[in-house]
Design a protein around this motif. Sequence first.
Motif, mmCIF file in Angstrom:
data_model
loop_
_atom_site.group_PDB
_atom_site.id
_atom_site.type_symbol
_atom_site.label_atom_id
_atom_site.label_comp_id
_atom_site.label_asym_id
_atom_site.label_seq_id
_atom_site.Cartn_x
_atom_site.Cartn_y
_atom_site.Cartn_z
ATOM 1 N N SER A 1 50.494 32.990 88.366
ATOM 2 C CA SER A 1 50.405 32.187 89.587
ATOM 3 C C SER A 1 51.625 31.289 89.753
ATOM 4 O O SER A 1 52.209 31.222 90.837
ATOM 5 C CB SER A 1 49.123 31.357 89.591
ATOM 6 O OG SER A 1 49.118 30.453 88.509
ATOM 7 N N LEU A 2 52.022 30.606 88.691
ATOM 8 C CA LEU A 2 53.153 29.687 88.808
ATOM 9 C C LEU A 2 54.485 30.422 88.957
ATOM 10 O O LEU A 2 55.283 30.093 89.836
ATOM 11 C CB LEU A 2 53.189 28.752 87.596
ATOM 12 C CG LEU A 2 52.000 27.796 87.481
ATOM 13 C CD1 LEU A 2 52.055 27.024 86.181
ATOM 14 C CD2 LEU A 2 51.948 26.854 88.662
ATOM 15 N N LEU A 3 54.722 31.414 88.122
ATOM 16 C CA LEU A 3 55.980 32.145 88.214
ATOM 17 C C LEU A 3 56.031 33.035 89.453
ATOM 18 O O LEU A 3 57.102 33.232 90.031
ATOM 19 C CB LEU A 3 56.207 32.971 86.950
ATOM 20 C CG LEU A 3 56.461 32.161 85.684
ATOM 21 C CD1 LEU A 3 56.572 33.067 84.482
ATOM 22 C CD2 LEU A 3 57.690 31.298 85.831
ATOM 23 N N GLY A 4 54.887 33.560 89.868
ATOM 24 C CA GLY A 4 54.862 34.359 91.085
ATOM 25 C C GLY A 4 55.247 33.532 92.304
ATOM 26 O O GLY A 4 56.060 33.952 93.129
ATOM 27 N N GLY A 5 54.681 32.345 92.421
ATOM 28 C CA GLY A 5 55.056 31.449 93.517
ATOM 29 C C GLY A 5 56.516 31.052 93.455
ATOM 30 O O GLY A 5 57.199 30.944 94.478
ATOM 31 N N PHE A 6 57.022 30.857 92.247
ATOM 32 C CA PHE A 6 58.428 30.477 92.087
ATOM 33 C C PHE A 6 59.361 31.614 92.490
ATOM 34 O O PHE A 6 60.298 31.417 93.268
ATOM 35 C CB PHE A 6 58.699 30.052 90.636
ATOM 36 C CG PHE A 6 60.135 29.721 90.377
ATOM 37 C CD1 PHE A 6 60.679 28.525 90.822
ATOM 38 C CD2 PHE A 6 60.946 30.603 89.699
ATOM 39 C CE1 PHE A 6 62.006 28.218 90.605
ATOM 40 C CE2 PHE A 6 62.279 30.315 89.468
ATOM 41 C CZ PHE A 6 62.812 29.116 89.920
ATOM 42 N N VAL A 7 59.103 32.814 91.985
ATOM 43 C CA VAL A 7 60.006 33.946 92.239
ATOM 44 C C VAL A 7 59.949 34.394 93.694
ATOM 45 O O VAL A 7 60.978 34.724 94.287
ATOM 46 C CB VAL A 7 59.665 35.122 91.288
ATOM 47 C CG1 VAL A 7 60.370 36.395 91.697
ATOM 48 C CG2 VAL A 7 60.034 34.755 89.867
ATOM 49 N N ALA B 1 60.052 26.589 100.080
ATOM 50 C CA ALA B 1 59.884 26.112 98.706
ATOM 51 C C ALA B 1 58.581 25.327 98.549
ATOM 52 O O ALA B 1 57.870 25.497 97.554
ATOM 53 C CB ALA B 1 61.085 25.247 98.307
ATOM 54 N N LEU B 2 58.268 24.497 99.530
ATOM 55 C CA LEU B 2 57.002 23.746 99.459
ATOM 56 C C LEU B 2 55.795 24.683 99.529
ATOM 57 O O LEU B 2 54.791 24.457 98.852
ATOM 58 C CB LEU B 2 56.942 22.713 100.580
ATOM 59 C CG LEU B 2 57.878 21.521 100.419
ATOM 60 C CD1 LEU B 2 57.811 20.627 101.649
ATOM 61 C CD2 LEU B 2 57.538 20.737 99.164
ATOM 62 N N LEU B 3 55.900 25.731 100.332
ATOM 63 C CA LEU B 3 54.831 26.731 100.384
ATOM 64 C C LEU B 3 54.665 27.395 99.021
ATOM 65 O O LEU B 3 53.536 27.581 98.542
ATOM 66 C CB LEU B 3 55.132 27.773 101.453
ATOM 67 C CG LEU B 3 54.134 28.926 101.569
ATOM 68 C CD1 LEU B 3 52.798 28.418 102.085
ATOM 69 C CD2 LEU B 3 54.683 30.011 102.470
ATOM 70 N N GLY B 4 55.769 27.739 98.378
ATOM 71 C CA GLY B 4 55.706 28.352 97.052
ATOM 72 C C GLY B 4 55.083 27.446 96.016
ATOM 73 O O GLY B 4 54.269 27.873 95.198
ATOM 74 N N VAL B 5 55.467 26.172 96.050
ATOM 75 C CA VAL B 5 54.879 25.215 95.103
ATOM 76 C C VAL B 5 53.381 25.074 95.362
ATOM 77 O O VAL B 5 52.565 25.086 94.434
ATOM 78 C CB VAL B 5 55.601 23.847 95.202
ATOM 79 C CG1 VAL B 5 54.844 22.771 94.457
ATOM 80 C CG2 VAL B 5 57.024 23.964 94.679
ATOM 81 N N GLY B 6 53.017 24.968 96.643
ATOM 82 C CA GLY B 6 51.598 24.831 96.984
ATOM 83 C C GLY B 6 50.777 26.047 96.572
ATOM 84 O O GLY B 6 49.700 25.909 95.990
ATOM 85 N N LEU B 7 51.289 27.242 96.855
ATOM 86 C CA LEU B 7 50.554 28.455 96.484
ATOM 87 C C LEU B 7 50.505 28.642 94.972
ATOM 88 O O LEU B 7 49.497 29.108 94.430
ATOM 89 C CB LEU B 7 51.175 29.674 97.148
ATOM 90 C CG LEU B 7 50.981 29.777 98.659
ATOM 91 C CD1 LEU B 7 51.741 30.960 99.223
ATOM 92 C CD2 LEU B 7 49.514 29.861 99.005
ATOM 93 N N GLY B 8 51.578 28.289 94.283
ATOM 94 C CA GLY B 8 51.573 28.373 92.822
ATOM 95 C C GLY B 8 50.541 27.433 92.216
ATOM 96 O O GLY B 8 49.796 27.807 91.303
ATOM 97 N N LEU B 9 50.483 26.201 92.731
ATOM 98 C CA LEU B 9 49.492 25.237 92.223
ATOM 99 C C LEU B 9 48.076 25.651 92.593
ATOM 100 O O LEU B 9 47.147 25.476 91.801
ATOM 101 C CB LEU B 9 49.804 23.844 92.764
ATOM 102 C CG LEU B 9 51.071 23.202 92.205
ATOM 103 C CD1 LEU B 9 51.341 21.872 92.894
ATOM 104 C CD2 LEU B 9 50.977 23.023 90.698
#
Length: 183
Positions: A131-137, A162-170
């Motif tokens: 979840s975290l690395l997927g949102g980051f990549v 980037a904020l969307l990625g951080v939110g989805l990763g979290l």
Amino acid sequence: ASARRWRPARGATSTPATRRSSRRHRRATPRRRRRAPERAGPNVLLNYGASDALARVARLATGASIVFGFPLVFSGFYDSATRLLPPAWETSLQKRRGARRTLGSLCLVLLTAQVALAAGDIGLPAGLAGSLLGGFVVYVLPAMIRWPNAGAVGRVGCLMLALLGVGLGLLGAQQTLSAYGLI
């Protein structure tokens, strides 16, 4: 509008009356639902039978992927682990490619094997990493790559991505933790 007349299909023995009664019968009897297995294991490939040929092929392919992919992953792991050491030790290990490097590699492989044997279910770390690395990549990294060459409007888009990625990763991490009862 013309009324449709019922015509039996060739060789059919049912009539409208028998079809109506079978519909009533279907409504009166509860449907049986197929039940899922009581417990499915975390390793999906072990949920298939031992005699399933495709499952055997998938297990062999997964094993080959691990065996041949491990040196690539371990090389990065070894380099990162040696950079955590004090600078004098790191340069000493980089200069000597012989026994010390082999001993260091062996220790790291044994440490990795010990952690793998101690962990009964790797679903939690795999879920968190995914979840975290997927949102980051997928979201954050492309925004970081585009950021230096973007104009004012492009930077706003990069920031939003980037904020969307951080939110989805979290969100994915929170879902993983709640699935394991940790939240």
